[in-house]
Design a protein around this motif. Structure first.
Motif, mmCIF file in Angstrom:
data_model
loop_
_atom_site.group_PDB
_atom_site.id
_atom_site.type_symbol
_atom_site.label_atom_id
_atom_site.label_comp_id
_atom_site.label_asym_id
_atom_site.label_seq_id
_atom_site.Cartn_x
_atom_site.Cartn_y
_atom_site.Cartn_z
ATOM 1 N N VAL A 1 60.858 -40.243 74.113
ATOM 2 C CA VAL A 1 62.033 -39.908 73.299
ATOM 3 C C VAL A 1 62.079 -40.784 72.054
ATOM 4 N N PHE A 2 61.835 -42.074 72.218
ATOM 5 C CA PHE A 2 61.856 -42.989 71.077
ATOM 6 C C PHE A 2 60.848 -42.566 70.012
ATOM 7 N N PHE A 3 59.620 -42.277 70.426
ATOM 8 C CA PHE A 3 58.594 -41.931 69.444
ATOM 9 C C PHE A 3 58.818 -40.548 68.845
ATOM 10 N N PHE A 4 59.428 -39.635 69.597
ATOM 11 C CA PHE A 4 59.767 -38.339 69.009
ATOM 12 C C PHE A 4 60.821 -38.514 67.919
ATOM 13 N N ILE A 5 61.840 -39.295 68.213
ATOM 14 C CA ILE A 5 62.880 -39.545 67.208
ATOM 15 C C ILE A 5 62.282 -40.244 65.992
ATOM 16 N N PHE A 6 61.408 -41.210 66.225
ATOM 17 C CA PHE A 6 60.748 -41.906 65.115
ATOM 18 C C PHE A 6 59.952 -40.922 64.259
ATOM 19 N N THR A 7 59.189 -40.051 64.892
ATOM 20 C CA THR A 7 58.382 -39.068 64.164
ATOM 21 C C THR A 7 59.268 -38.095 63.400
ATOM 22 N N LEU A 8 60.306 -37.623 64.047
ATOM 23 C CA LEU A 8 61.226 -36.677 63.420
ATOM 24 C C LEU A 8 61.898 -37.292 62.194
ATOM 25 N N VAL A 9 62.442 -38.477 62.359
ATOM 26 C CA VAL A 9 63.139 -39.143 61.253
ATOM 27 C C VAL A 9 62.168 -39.484 60.125
ATOM 28 N N SER A 10 60.988 -39.958 60.472
ATOM 29 C CA SER A 10 59.995 -40.302 59.444
ATOM 30 C C SER A 10 59.625 -39.086 58.609
ATOM 31 N N ALA A 11 59.347 -37.976 59.268
ATOM 32 C CA ALA A 11 58.957 -36.763 58.542
ATOM 33 C C ALA A 11 60.107 -36.226 57.696
ATOM 34 N N LEU A 12 61.310 -36.300 58.224
ATOM 35 C CA LEU A 12 62.462 -35.819 57.458
ATOM 36 C C LEU A 12 62.718 -36.700 56.238
ATOM 37 N N CYS A 13 62.628 -38.006 56.417
ATOM 38 C CA CYS A 13 62.862 -38.925 55.295
ATOM 39 C C CYS A 13 61.801 -38.783 54.206
ATOM 40 N N LYS A 14 60.586 -38.477 54.598
ATOM 41 C CA LYS A 14 59.506 -38.321 53.627
ATOM 42 C C LYS A 14 59.472 -36.919 53.025
ATOM 43 N N GLY A 15 60.260 -36.005 53.584
ATOM 44 C CA GLY A 15 60.330 -34.649 53.051
ATOM 45 C C GLY A 15 59.106 -33.799 53.330
ATOM 46 N N TRP A 16 58.360 -34.134 54.359
ATOM 47 C CA TRP A 16 57.117 -33.430 54.648
ATOM 48 C C TRP A 16 57.326 -31.978 55.055
ATOM 49 N N LEU A 17 58.451 -31.673 55.639
ATOM 50 C CA LEU A 17 58.683 -30.308 56.117
ATOM 51 C C LEU A 17 59.753 -29.576 55.321
ATOM 52 N N SER A 18 60.153 -30.132 54.196
ATOM 53 C CA SER A 18 61.235 -29.529 53.413
ATOM 54 C C SER A 18 60.884 -28.123 52.920
ATOM 55 N N SER B 1 54.782 -29.923 69.801
ATOM 56 C CA SER B 1 55.004 -28.764 68.929
ATOM 57 C C SER B 1 55.393 -29.209 67.525
ATOM 58 N N TYR B 2 56.226 -30.212 67.450
ATOM 59 C CA TYR B 2 56.636 -30.744 66.151
ATOM 60 C C TYR B 2 55.450 -31.391 65.435
ATOM 61 N N CYS B 3 54.630 -32.107 66.178
ATOM 62 C CA CYS B 3 53.471 -32.766 65.566
ATOM 63 C C CYS B 3 52.447 -31.757 65.057
ATOM 64 N N VAL B 4 52.396 -30.582 65.667
ATOM 65 C CA VAL B 4 51.498 -29.542 65.168
ATOM 66 C C VAL B 4 51.915 -29.134 63.755
ATOM 67 N N LEU B 5 53.222 -29.082 63.508
ATOM 68 C CA LEU B 5 53.686 -28.789 62.152
ATOM 69 C C LEU B 5 53.217 -29.861 61.172
ATOM 70 N N LEU B 6 53.242 -31.096 61.616
ATOM 71 C CA LEU B 6 52.747 -32.175 60.752
ATOM 72 C C LEU B 6 51.246 -32.039 60.527
ATOM 73 N N ASP B 7 50.517 -31.640 61.559
ATOM 74 C CA ASP B 7 49.074 -31.427 61.408
ATOM 75 C C ASP B 7 48.793 -30.333 60.379
ATOM 76 N N ILE B 8 49.557 -29.257 60.451
ATOM 77 C CA ILE B 8 49.358 -28.126 59.543
ATOM 78 C C ILE B 8 49.641 -28.527 58.100
ATOM 79 N N THR B 9 50.572 -29.455 57.905
ATOM 80 C CA THR B 9 50.945 -29.873 56.552
ATOM 81 C C THR B 9 50.154 -31.093 56.080
#
Length: 119
Positions: A97-114, A45-53
């Motif tokens: 879990v590891f890859f979800f946390i990695f994806t979450l932190v990466s997107a947050l640090c890059k500001g993709w969903l701000s 579900s989180y990755c779908v947001l990344l796909d949309i952006t």
């Protein structure tokens, strides 16, 4: 729905004519697998947001890397230790879990969903 499987998978396995031992193994695995499936659903579900952006390439690379890592870790552990199906389930869960946390932190640090935090 997933909780139903935890309470009924052994009965379903027995209904299918398999042994009590197979039902026990299936129940033990299901108790781990439901959390893995839940984690994968949240991550997807989180990755779908990344796909949309327009960050689908990042999601693709992470997904492929997760799959390769999952197989490699299971292989490495199985090559050196006797493991059972529950251990494989735990490995899948930890990798997810590891890859979800990695994806979450990466997107947050890059500001993709701000742009979406305000609602």
């Amino acid at each position: 729905m997933m909780a139903m499987w935890v309470f009924s998978i052994d009965k379903v396995i027995l209904f299918l004519g398999l042994s009590q031992n197979v039902a026990r193994i299936g129940l033990e695995y299901t108790r781990v697998a439901v959390f893995h499936y839940l984690m994968e659903g949240v991550a997807e579900s989180y990755c779908v947001l990344l796909d949309i952006t327009d960050h689908e390439t990042f999601g693709l690379i992470v997904d492929i890397t997760e799959g390769i890592t999952d197989v490699a870790v299971v292989w490495a552990v199985a090559a050196f230790y006797p493991i059972d199906l529950v251990t494989v389930g735990f490995i899948h869960l930890v990798v997810a879990v590891f890859f979800f946390i990695f994806t979450l932190v990466s997107a947050l640090c890059k500001g993709w969903l701000s742009a979406f935090w305000g609602g």
